[in-house]
Design a protein around this motif. Structure first.
Motif, PDB file in Angstrom:
ATOM      1  N   THR A   1      49.905  42.461  38.063  1.00 23.88           N
ATOM      2  CA  THR A   1      50.064  42.642  39.506  1.00 23.88           C
ATOM      3  C   THR A   1      49.448  41.156  39.751  1.00 23.88           C
ATOM      4  OG1 THR A   1      49.731  44.856  39.716  1.00 23.88           O
ATOM      5  CG2 THR A   1      49.377  43.620  41.528  1.00 23.88           C
ATOM      6  N   ASP A   2      50.471  40.390  40.487  1.00 25.34           N
ATOM      7  CA  ASP A   2      50.115  39.229  40.975  1.00 25.34           C
ATOM      8  C   ASP A   2      49.202  39.055  42.187  1.00 25.34           C
ATOM      9  OD1 ASP A   2      49.890  36.487  41.763  1.00 25.34           O
ATOM     10  OD2 ASP A   2      51.897  36.748  42.861  1.00 25.34           O
ATOM     11  N   THR A   3      47.843  38.678  41.911  1.00 27.64           N
ATOM     12  CA  THR A   3      46.968  38.774  42.932  1.00 27.64           C
ATOM     13  C   THR A   3      46.595  37.420  43.500  1.00 27.64           C
ATOM     14  OG1 THR A   3      45.052  38.386  41.455  1.00 27.64           O
ATOM     15  CG2 THR A   3      45.669  40.852  42.200  1.00 27.64           C
TER      16      THR A   3
ATOM     17  N   PRO B   1      48.617  36.964  47.108  1.00 32.05           N
ATOM     18  CA  PRO B   1      47.902  37.438  48.496  1.00 32.05           C
ATOM     19  C   PRO B   1      46.571  36.529  48.606  1.00 32.05           C
ATOM     20  CG  PRO B   1      47.814  39.123  46.683  1.00 32.05           C
ATOM     21  CD  PRO B   1      48.738  37.965  46.282  1.00 32.05           C
TER      22      PRO B   1
ATOM     23  N   ALA C   1      47.381  33.256  50.086  1.00 35.00           N
ATOM     24  CA  ALA C   1      48.220  33.557  51.514  1.00 35.00           C
ATOM     25  C   ALA C   1      47.155  33.649  52.525  1.00 35.00           C
ATOM     26  CB  ALA C   1      49.144  34.757  51.427  1.00 35.00           C
ATOM     27  N   ARG C   2      45.986  34.520  52.095  1.00 31.15           N
ATOM     28  CA  ARG C   2      44.792  34.659  52.986  1.00 31.15           C
ATOM     29  C   ARG C   2      44.093  33.649  53.109  1.00 31.15           C
ATOM     30  NH1 ARG C   2      43.439  39.142  50.017  1.00 31.15           N
ATOM     31  NH2 ARG C   2      42.063  37.782  48.813  1.00 31.15           N
TER      32      ARG C   2
ATOM     33  N   ALA D   1      46.021  31.375  55.765  1.00 34.31           N
ATOM     34  CA  ALA D   1      46.297  31.988  57.061  1.00 34.31           C
ATOM     35  C   ALA D   1      44.880  31.462  57.683  1.00 34.31           C
ATOM     36  CB  ALA D   1      46.245  33.498  56.978  1.00 34.31           C
TER      37      ALA D   1
ATOM     38  N   VAL E   1      52.712  30.951  56.215  1.00 36.18           N
ATOM     39  CA  VAL E   1      53.463  31.119  54.859  1.00 36.18           C
ATOM     40  C   VAL E   1      54.681  32.091  55.366  1.00 36.18           C
ATOM     41  CG1 VAL E   1      53.621  32.416  52.639  1.00 36.18           C
ATOM     42  CG2 VAL E   1      51.634  31.129  53.232  1.00 36.18           C
ATOM     43  N   TYR E   2      55.900  31.383  55.235  1.00 37.25           N
ATOM     44  CA  TYR E   2      57.105  32.200  55.546  1.00 37.25           C
ATOM     45  C   TYR E   2      57.656  33.097  54.427  1.00 37.25           C
ATOM     46  CZ  TYR E   2      57.114  30.579  60.216  1.00 37.25           C
ATOM     47  OH  TYR E   2      56.977  30.213  61.708  1.00 37.25           O
ATOM     48  N   PHE E   3      57.779  32.376  53.138  1.00 34.20           N
ATOM     49  CA  PHE E   3      58.213  33.011  51.961  1.00 34.20           C
ATOM     50  C   PHE E   3      57.205  33.043  50.864  1.00 34.20           C
ATOM     51  CE2 PHE E   3      61.850  31.293  54.392  1.00 34.20           C
ATOM     52  CZ  PHE E   3      62.754  32.491  54.265  1.00 34.20           C
ATOM     53  N   GLN E   4      57.392  34.244  50.034  1.00 29.68           N
ATOM     54  CA  GLN E   4      56.702  34.317  48.613  1.00 29.68           C
ATOM     55  C   GLN E   4      57.970  34.866  47.648  1.00 29.68           C
ATOM     56  OE1 GLN E   4      53.795  37.148  49.528  1.00 29.68           O
ATOM     57  NE2 GLN E   4      52.451  35.996  50.728  1.00 29.68           N
ATOM     58  N   SER E   5      57.875  34.210  46.415  1.00 33.01           N
ATOM     59  CA  SER E   5      58.734  34.610  45.617  1.00 33.01           C
ATOM     60  C   SER E   5      58.126  34.692  44.277  1.00 33.01           C
ATOM     61  CB  SER E   5      60.100  33.692  45.741  1.00 33.01           C
ATOM     62  OG  SER E   5      59.713  32.533  45.680  1.00 33.01           O
TER      63      SER E   5
ATOM     64  N   TYR F   1      38.407  42.528  56.037  1.00 28.93           N
ATOM     65  CA  TYR F   1      39.220  42.915  54.780  1.00 28.93           C
ATOM     66  C   TYR F   1      38.462  43.939  54.026  1.00 28.93           C
ATOM     67  CZ  TYR F   1      40.866  38.329  55.648  1.00 28.93           C
ATOM     68  OH  TYR F   1      41.945  37.281  56.269  1.00 28.93           O
TER      69      TYR F   1
ATOM     70  N   LEU G   1      50.582  37.290  55.082  1.00 27.20           N
ATOM     71  CA  LEU G   1      49.346  36.904  55.428  1.00 27.20           C
ATOM     72  C   LEU G   1      48.308  37.151  54.283  1.00 27.20           C
ATOM     73  CD1 LEU G   1      49.512  37.924  59.237  1.00 27.20           C
ATOM     74  CD2 LEU G   1      49.324  35.517  58.306  1.00 27.20           C
TER      75      LEU G   1
ATOM     76  N   GLN H   1      61.838  38.188  42.453  1.00 31.37           N
ATOM     77  CA  GLN H   1      61.207  39.042  43.383  1.00 31.37           C
ATOM     78  C   GLN H   1      60.740  38.080  44.663  1.00 31.37           C
ATOM     79  OE1 GLN H   1      57.462  40.021  41.190  1.00 31.37           O
ATOM     80  NE2 GLN H   1      58.589  41.507  40.002  1.00 31.37           N
TER      81      GLN H   1
END
Lengths: 408, 408
Positions: A18-20, A23, A26-27, A30, A36-40, A213, B14, B39
């Motif tokens: 799992t890609d941690t 996130p 991104a946090r 933020a 951030v508009y896209f994650q891939s 959080y 986010l 993905q």
């Protein structure tokens, strides 16, 4: 300012891990106010990786790639970015020296791929890797988006992000106003209860912002303030924190993104030059491990016993100790342990006892006793539902909190 | 068959929540032999969502979207897919009845958005939601890719996936052949060394496929075979495994996606009805914790000592034990511990000793001794570089491996 995150790794596509990182990054972005508009996610495949980079470069100002900087043949991130930007790779001498030292110390054979970990894009800024070998890369382009390449293992990416990348991004993109964050940590209160208690404050507060959080077994609040000077920002944070502490201060235990109850308690012990001895029943070594993480080499930890599951047999070995879960027995054990070990403090965590309550459900309970340096004993009983998992770790946290209340 | 996963939700962008749906779906598709090449994550924004769907439709055969089926105004996934496919939305009567019943039972007011949760693409297959309200949707297109829409909450998505989606995907895409997987686990060999040893096999093997994955401190191989019958598939797996075991069998310790050295060792102890007592120096409780995870309530664990960092002081407490890191001392300790505890086995992990090597760098070493039920002692020394982190967990795994070699 639009950022886009690309995680590289076939093991993520396959759901093996799992890609941690995404996130986490991104946090942090933020918090800086970077959108951030896209994650891939893309596998370890140079064509598909290049397609993904091309698309990101078209629509974003900052492209952040995580993973694919390691020493295996699968790891192609920096080569692919270099080829996309038509740039060559050069060696970071400090990083190379560290890699060479590791292989010489452990007498392993170093391959060409290992050397690749020390290479970065010519003209870009290499980011040193305190907890690993692969350098990170920050590349500012005059035309087109900037690129940031980070190593995949979270144990390497997270410190690199906190220690080097965030200051760099602030300086590069946020100009001359200052942004200051403060993280408050709470134990013993859930996220929904915390946000309910602070609902008015969170709704009306815009500088600083307040972001809650939920973490494993605890909750953090991150306050982020903007101002012209550091002093002004700190003042805003102080005012906001005071209002929060007035409402939920009794659950507060410490500051910082990377902190924990175990670290807070170990720091108290080290500063106050106290030693502690431990008897663990239910938690079977977890409390000792938690303290050891942060008190290593500091002579804080005065040894301990882990009580056997089959209790009677062990009575002779550990003398007067017995392991039944009752107030008087854990108190007696704590006293006895302190005397025998000549430690400043002792803590006893009993085995669990389970019982049926009137509703017919099973509940468990564990007694924890602490004997402090003035021979005062605090003993508490903790109940838990037997159907809820991860209880042993939670009992460790309760023990740490009980100890923290004595030390702070 | 190429699938692509799109997670929809601004809270993921986010970093407020970690998307566990994507790795979950990816893993299940990998088990079916359906490839996932991309993905991505997109926020609750109809234009960017449509762009993402367009791109996915161009390059994939099955587009799976998770999230955005809920009742809030942000939830736009099915409307956006409907608009992309020029299809209208119709109501699933059973799902609508469930929603209406809930609102009548709880005497809440139902809004138009709540009704939307029961709607699906005309001509597609609605998937009932056992643990929530939003229906899932499986849409097979004659031209262009198929679409699968799943609810965002993992408590809804995971049962829907297991109970309805997987059987549907198998029937739709896999026809009547069977697919069987087997996971082999290795410790003590790195991913790059393992793939080097198996390079020929991996290159020439297509049924079963062999996929290596590096995990924390270990490596797994997943073999996946296709065949007409279960017996044929198992035969292919057996043949392939035999060839692998012949090459790297000495590093193999067990089977299964969810397994560990600690679990294998605990299972041996339980099956053979053996107990073990532990002395931990360097690892400070981590070995005991690892065993406890899997031997809880089984009377395997015969208690233990965690040695204090300040050693001399503790000598009196634990009698004849001393903690210096030497072969003779750990062997003596292991014998003594076994005698005192009357356990079937005992294990002693010394404190670390560090020394300067000829290169001038520091290295550490730890001695581990095990006394078995026949009074045989095995003692081994483990070296590690002091600059590499996470060593304590690695020493625990070495201890488990040393114990496993005795038990297996």
């Amino acid at each position: 300012m639009k950022a886009e995150l690309i995680a590289v790794g076939t093991e993520i596509l396959l759901g093996e891990i799992t890609d941690t990182n995404t996130p986490f990054i991104a946090r942090e972005l933020a918090n800086l106010g970077i959108d951030v508009y896209f994650q891939s996610t893309v596998g370890d495949n140079p064509e598909r990786l290049e397609d993904t980079i091309k698309l990101a470069a078209k629509r974003s100002d900052l492209v952040i790639l995580s993973g694919g900087l390691g020493p295996t043949e699968d790891d192609l991130t920096k080569q692919t970015v270099a080829s996309f930007l038509h740039r060559e790779l050069v060696t970071d001498r400090t990083a190379m020296a560290k890699i060479e030292r590791y292989f010489s110390e452990t007498q392993r054979t170093m391959t060409e791929n290992n050397r690749l970990q020390a290479m970065y894009l010519k003209g870009a800024k290499p980011l040193s890797n305190r907890t690993g070998f692969a350098v990170g890369i920050f590349d500012q382009e005059i035309q087109g988006p900037d690129f940031l390449l980070l190593p995949g293992p979270p144990s390497e990416l997270e410190p690199m992000m906190m220690e080097q990348v965030l200051p760099l991004l602030k300086k590069t993109y946020l100009g001359d106003h200052v942004l200051r964050s403060r993280v408050l940590r709470f134990f013993g209160i859930g996220e929904s209860q915390l946000t309910t208690e602070l609902a008015d404050l969170i709704a009306t507060q815009s500088n600083p912002t307040i972001a809650p959080y939920a973490k494993q077994n605890e909750v953090t609040l991150r306050l982020t303030a903007w101002a012209q000077t550091d002093t002004d920002a700190q003042k805003k944070l102080n005012d906001c924190e005071n209002r929060i502490q007035a409402l939920v201060g009794k659950f507060f235990y410490g500051y910082g993104e990377h902190n924990s109850l175990a670290q807070v308690v170990a720091t108290h012990l080290i500063k106050q030059q106290l030693t502690i001895a431990v008897v663990e029943g239910y938690t079977a070594g977890r409390f000792s491990t938690a303290l050891d993480e942060f008190s290593d080499e500091k002579n804080v930890f005065d040894g301990g016993f882990i009580l056997a599951t089959n209790t009677e047999k062990k009575q002779s070995l550990i003398g007067e100790f017995n392991v039944s879960a009752s107030k008087s027995s854990v108190e007696k054990m704590a006293n006895c342990l302190k005397k025998k070990t000549k430690s400043d403090l002792s803590i006893v965590i009993s085995h669990a006892s389970t019982e049926k309550v009137s509703s017919g459900e099973q509940v468990g309970s564990v007694w924890i006793a602490i004997s402090d340096k003035n021979e005062n004993i605090s003993a508490k009983k903790y109940n838990f539902s037997t159907i809820r998992p991860a209880t042993k770790q939670r009992i460790v946290l309760n023990a740490l909190q009980q100890l923290n209340d004595i030390l702070k």
